[in-house]
Design a protein around this motif. Structure first.
Motif, PDB file in Angstrom:
ATOM      1  N   LYS A  40       0.852  -1.187   0.000  1.00  8.99           N
ATOM      2  CA  LYS A  40       0.000   0.000   0.000  1.00  8.99           C
ATOM      3  C   LYS A  40       0.885   1.232   0.000  1.00  8.99           C
ATOM      4  O   LYS A  40       1.826   1.331   0.795  1.00  8.99           O
ATOM      5  CB  LYS A  40      -0.896   0.034   1.240  1.00  8.99           C
ATOM      6  N   ARG A  41       0.580   2.170  -0.895  1.00  4.72           N
ATOM      7  CA  ARG A  41       1.267   3.463  -0.944  1.00  4.72           C
ATOM      8  C   ARG A  41       0.240   4.531  -1.273  1.00  4.72           C
ATOM      9  O   ARG A  41      -0.525   4.390  -2.233  1.00  4.72           O
ATOM     10  CB  ARG A  41       2.360   3.476  -2.018  1.00  4.72           C
ATOM     11  N   ASN A  42       0.223   5.595  -0.489  1.00  8.40           N
ATOM     12  CA  ASN A  42      -0.684   6.720  -0.718  1.00  8.40           C
ATOM     13  C   ASN A  42      -2.136   6.272  -0.897  1.00  8.40           C
ATOM     14  O   ASN A  42      -2.849   6.772  -1.762  1.00  8.40           O
ATOM     15  CB  ASN A  42      -0.227   7.543  -1.932  1.00  8.40           C
ATOM     16  N   GLY A  43      -2.542   5.306  -0.082  1.00  6.37           N
ATOM     17  CA  GLY A  43      -3.920   4.831  -0.118  1.00  6.37           C
ATOM     18  C   GLY A  43      -4.242   3.903  -1.273  1.00  6.37           C
ATOM     19  O   GLY A  43      -5.393   3.510  -1.446  1.00  6.37           O
ATOM     20  N   LYS A  44      -3.240   3.557  -2.082  1.00  4.35           N
ATOM     21  CA  LYS A  44      -3.479   2.693  -3.237  1.00  4.35           C
ATOM     22  C   LYS A  44      -2.716   1.387  -3.098  1.00  4.35           C
ATOM     23  O   LYS A  44      -1.612   1.355  -2.567  1.00  4.35           O
ATOM     24  CB  LYS A  44      -3.028   3.376  -4.529  1.00  4.35           C
ATOM     25  N   THR A  45      -3.311   0.323  -3.633  1.00  2.00           N
ATOM     26  CA  THR A  45      -2.611  -0.954  -3.709  1.00  2.00           C
ATOM     27  C   THR A  45      -1.697  -0.925  -4.919  1.00  2.00           C
ATOM     28  O   THR A  45      -2.104  -0.530  -6.007  1.00  2.00           O
ATOM     29  CB  THR A  45      -3.613  -2.116  -3.826  1.00  2.00           C
ATOM     30  N   GLN A  46      -0.448  -1.338  -4.706  1.00  2.00           N
ATOM     31  CA  GLN A  46       0.522  -1.438  -5.795  1.00  2.00           C
ATOM     32  C   GLN A  46       0.967  -2.880  -5.937  1.00  2.00           C
ATOM     33  O   GLN A  46       0.977  -3.638  -4.973  1.00  2.00           O
ATOM     34  CB  GLN A  46       1.745  -0.565  -5.530  1.00  2.00           C
ATOM     35  N   VAL A  47       1.344  -3.242  -7.157  1.00  2.00           N
ATOM     36  CA  VAL A  47       1.811  -4.582  -7.462  1.00  2.00           C
ATOM     37  C   VAL A  47       3.216  -4.487  -8.042  1.00  2.00           C
ATOM     38  O   VAL A  47       3.516  -3.583  -8.822  1.00  2.00           O
ATOM     39  CB  VAL A  47       0.845  -5.303  -8.434  1.00  2.00           C
ATOM     40  N   LEU A  48       4.070  -5.411  -7.629  1.00  2.00           N
ATOM     41  CA  LEU A  48       5.421  -5.479  -8.169  1.00  2.00           C
ATOM     42  C   LEU A  48       5.386  -6.374  -9.404  1.00  2.00           C
ATOM     43  O   LEU A  48       5.018  -7.543  -9.320  1.00  2.00           O
ATOM     44  CB  LEU A  48       6.397  -6.062  -7.138  1.00  2.00           C
ATOM     45  N   LEU A  49       5.753  -5.815 -10.548  1.00  2.00           N
ATOM     46  CA  LEU A  49       5.817  -6.574 -11.788  1.00  2.00           C
ATOM     47  C   LEU A  49       7.264  -6.821 -12.157  1.00  2.00           C
ATOM     48  O   LEU A  49       8.111  -5.951 -11.981  1.00  2.00           O
ATOM     49  CB  LEU A  49       5.134  -5.818 -12.934  1.00  2.00           C
ATOM     50  N   GLN A  50       7.539  -8.002 -12.676  1.00  2.00           N
ATOM     51  CA  GLN A  50       8.871  -8.251 -13.196  1.00  2.00           C
ATOM     52  C   GLN A  50       8.826  -8.132 -14.712  1.00  2.00           C
ATOM     53  O   GLN A  50       7.809  -8.420 -15.337  1.00  2.00           O
ATOM     54  CB  GLN A  50       9.411  -9.622 -12.793  1.00  2.00           C
ATOM     55  N   LYS A  51       9.932  -7.665 -15.279  1.00  2.00           N
ATOM     56  CA  LYS A  51      10.090  -7.659 -16.729  1.00  2.00           C
ATOM     57  C   LYS A  51      10.990  -8.839 -17.051  1.00  2.00           C
ATOM     58  O   LYS A  51      12.121  -8.924 -16.568  1.00  2.00           O
ATOM     59  CB  LYS A  51      10.706  -6.354 -17.224  1.00  2.00           C
ATOM     60  N   ARG A  52      10.472  -9.767 -17.847  1.00  2.00           N
ATOM     61  CA  ARG A  52      11.176 -11.010 -18.136  1.00  2.00           C
ATOM     62  C   ARG A  52      12.433 -10.761 -18.965  1.00  2.00           C
ATOM     63  O   ARG A  52      12.473  -9.879 -19.813  1.00  2.00           O
ATOM     64  CB  ARG A  52      10.236 -11.964 -18.884  1.00  2.00           C
ATOM     65  N   SER A  53      13.441 -11.567 -18.705  1.00  2.00           N
ATOM     66  CA  SER A  53      14.690 -11.498 -19.458  1.00  2.00           C
ATOM     67  C   SER A  53      14.420 -11.722 -20.942  1.00  2.00           C
ATOM     68  O   SER A  53      13.512 -12.472 -21.319  1.00  2.00           O
ATOM     69  CB  SER A  53      15.651 -12.572 -18.932  1.00  2.00           C
ATOM     70  N   LEU A  54      15.218 -11.098 -21.778  1.00  2.80           N
ATOM     71  CA  LEU A  54      15.084 -11.286 -23.224  1.00  2.80           C
ATOM     72  C   LEU A  54      15.467 -12.695 -23.656  1.00  2.80           C
ATOM     73  O   LEU A  54      15.165 -13.103 -24.774  1.00  2.80           O
ATOM     74  CB  LEU A  54      15.941 -10.258 -23.969  1.00  2.80           C
ATOM     75  N   ASN A  55      16.124 -13.456 -22.775  1.00  2.26           N
ATOM     76  CA  ASN A  55      16.532 -14.819 -23.095  1.00  2.26           C
ATOM     77  C   ASN A  55      15.510 -15.875 -22.684  1.00  2.26           C
ATOM     78  O   ASN A  55      15.740 -17.059 -22.900  1.00  2.26           O
ATOM     79  CB  ASN A  55      17.875 -15.137 -22.416  1.00  2.26           C
ATOM     80  N   LYS A  56      14.394 -15.457 -22.088  1.00  2.00           N
ATOM     81  CA  LYS A  56      13.386 -16.437 -21.644  1.00  2.00           C
ATOM     82  C   LYS A  56      12.824 -17.202 -22.833  1.00  2.00           C
ATOM     83  O   LYS A  56      12.706 -16.668 -23.931  1.00  2.00           O
ATOM     84  CB  LYS A  56      12.245 -15.728 -20.909  1.00  2.00           C
ATOM     85  N   ASP A  57      12.445 -18.465 -22.587  1.00  2.00           N
ATOM     86  CA  ASP A  57      11.929 -19.298 -23.676  1.00  2.00           C
ATOM     87  C   ASP A  57      10.533 -18.899 -24.123  1.00  2.00           C
ATOM     88  O   ASP A  57      10.073 -19.294 -25.191  1.00  2.00           O
ATOM     89  CB  ASP A  57      11.967 -20.782 -23.287  1.00  2.00           C
ATOM     90  N   SER A  58       9.851 -18.078 -23.315  1.00  2.00           N
ATOM     91  CA  SER A  58       8.533 -17.562 -23.700  1.00  2.00           C
ATOM     92  C   SER A  58       8.375 -16.132 -23.191  1.00  2.00           C
ATOM     93  O   SER A  58       8.904 -15.774 -22.149  1.00  2.00           O
ATOM     94  CB  SER A  58       7.418 -18.448 -23.137  1.00  2.00           C
ATOM     95  N   HIS A  59       7.666 -15.342 -23.945  1.00  2.00           N
ATOM     96  CA  HIS A  59       7.337 -13.960 -23.580  1.00  2.00           C
ATOM     97  C   HIS A  59       8.556 -13.138 -23.135  1.00  2.00           C
ATOM     98  O   HIS A  59       8.518 -12.461 -22.098  1.00  2.00           O
ATOM     99  CB  HIS A  59       6.262 -13.933 -22.498  1.00  2.00           C
ATOM    100  N   PRO A  60       9.657 -13.168 -23.893  1.00  6.53           N
ATOM    101  CA  PRO A  60      10.841 -12.389 -23.495  1.00  6.53           C
ATOM    102  C   PRO A  60      10.537 -10.891 -23.484  1.00  6.53           C
ATOM    103  O   PRO A  60       9.801 -10.395 -24.338  1.00  6.53           O
ATOM    104  CB  PRO A  60      11.869 -12.745 -24.575  1.00  6.53           C
ATOM    105  N   GLY A  61      11.067 -10.191 -22.477  1.00  9.72           N
ATOM    106  CA  GLY A  61      10.908  -8.744 -22.389  1.00  9.72           C
ATOM    107  C   GLY A  61       9.526  -8.264 -21.999  1.00  9.72           C
ATOM    108  O   GLY A  61       9.250  -7.069 -22.069  1.00  9.72           O
ATOM    109  N   CYS A  62       8.657  -9.163 -21.571  1.00  9.14           N
ATOM    110  CA  CYS A  62       7.281  -8.789 -21.207  1.00  9.14           C
ATOM    111  C   CYS A  62       7.129  -8.646 -19.697  1.00  9.14           C
ATOM    112  O   CYS A  62       7.801  -9.325 -18.930  1.00  9.14           O
ATOM    113  CB  CYS A  62       6.306  -9.857 -21.701  1.00  9.14           C
ATOM    114  N   TYR A  63       6.203  -7.775 -19.295  1.00  9.39           N
ATOM    115  CA  TYR A  63       5.861  -7.671 -17.879  1.00  9.39           C
ATOM    116  C   TYR A  63       5.093  -8.925 -17.466  1.00  9.39           C
ATOM    117  O   TYR A  63       4.307  -9.468 -18.235  1.00  9.39           O
ATOM    118  CB  TYR A  63       5.018  -6.426 -17.603  1.00  9.39           C
TER     119      TYR A  63
END
Length: 194
Positions: A40-63
Motif C-alpha cells: 500500500k502506498r498513498n492509499g493505493k494498492t501497488q503490485v510489483l511486476l517483473q520484466k522477463r529477461s530477453l533470453n526467456k523461452d517464452s514472452h521475453p521482455g514482457c511484464y
C-alpha cells in the motif's frame, strides 16, 4: 534437464514426468506457482511486476507476475513459490506469509525464438504483502531483467488495453483483486502504509 510432474486437471501428479522443453513443445499439462507481491502506498494498492529477461523461452521482455516458476518434479506448490521468490528476487518469505488466492488452469500456444511453444499449466496463485524497494532486491538476471511497482488500477488498464508488452492474464488479475477485496473487508492481513 529440468523434469516436471505430469498432472491431471486439478494439478495432482500422475506419477509420470516430462522434461520441461518437451512439455512446452507438446502441450503436456504441468504445474507452476505464481506470487503477486503487493503493498500500500498513498492509499493505493501497488503490485510489483517483473520484466522477463530477453533470453526467456517464452514472452521475453514482457511484464509478468512478481515471481513465478515451474514446479520441479517432487516439489509442491508452496515450496516452489518460496524458492522462486528467493531465486528470482532475493526475497525470503515464510509459508504462512503467502496468501492463497486460488488455482488457475491455462493453455497458451505461440512461437518464441523460432520454436513452437504450447503451455498447458495448472497454477496456484498467491499474494505476498511486502513493502520493499526495487533497489533492495537481488534479481536473477537470467530470468528477470528489471522490476517496477505499479498502481493496481494502472496494471489492470495496461493488461486490458495492451498498452505495454506483458503476459499477464486478466482472469488471474481478477482472482488476485477478489482476494485482496475480501482481505480488506475482513481487515486482514495488517498492511503498513508508507
Amino acid at each position: 534437464m529440468e523434469m516436471l510432474d505430469i498432472v491431471d486437471e486439478n494439478g495432482v501428479p500422475t506419477g509420470e514426468t516430462v522434461e520441461r522443453e518437451a512439455a512446452h513443445r507438446n502441450g503436456i499439462r504441468h504445474r507452476t506457482s505464481h506470487v503477486w507481491i503487493l503493498r500500500k502506498r498513498n492509499g493505493k494498492t501497488q503490485v510489483l511486476l517483473q520484466k522477463r529477461s530477453l533470453n526467456k523461452d517464452s514472452h521475453p521482455g514482457c511484464y509478468d507476475t512478481s515471481s513465478a516458476g515451474h514446479i520441479p518434479s517432487g516439489e509442491d506448490f508452496l515450496e516452489s513459490s518460496l524458492r522462486e521468490l528467493q531465486e528470482e528476487l532475493g526475497i525470503t518469505a515464510a509459508a504462512e506469509e503467502l496468501l492463497y488466492c486460488g488455482c488457475r488452469r491455462s493453455e497458451y500456444r505461440g512461437e518464441f525464438h523460432g520454436r513452437r511453444f504450447w503451455d498447458h499449466q495448472v497454477s496456484n496463485v498467491y499474494i505476498l504483502w511486502r513493502d520493499v524497494e526495487e533497489s533492495q532486491l537481488t534479481l536473477q538476471k537470467s530470468e528477470v531483467d528489471s522490476v517496477v511497482w505499479m498502481d493496481w488500477d494502472k496494471c489492470l488498464d495496461m493488461v486490458k488495453h495492451q498498452s505495454a508488452p506483458h503476459c499477464i492474464r486478466i482472469d488471474e488479475l481478477e482472482m488476485v483483486f477478489s482476494a485482496v477485496s475480501l482481505l480488506e473487508e475482513s481487515g486482514l492481513p495488517p498492511r503498513l502504509e508508507k
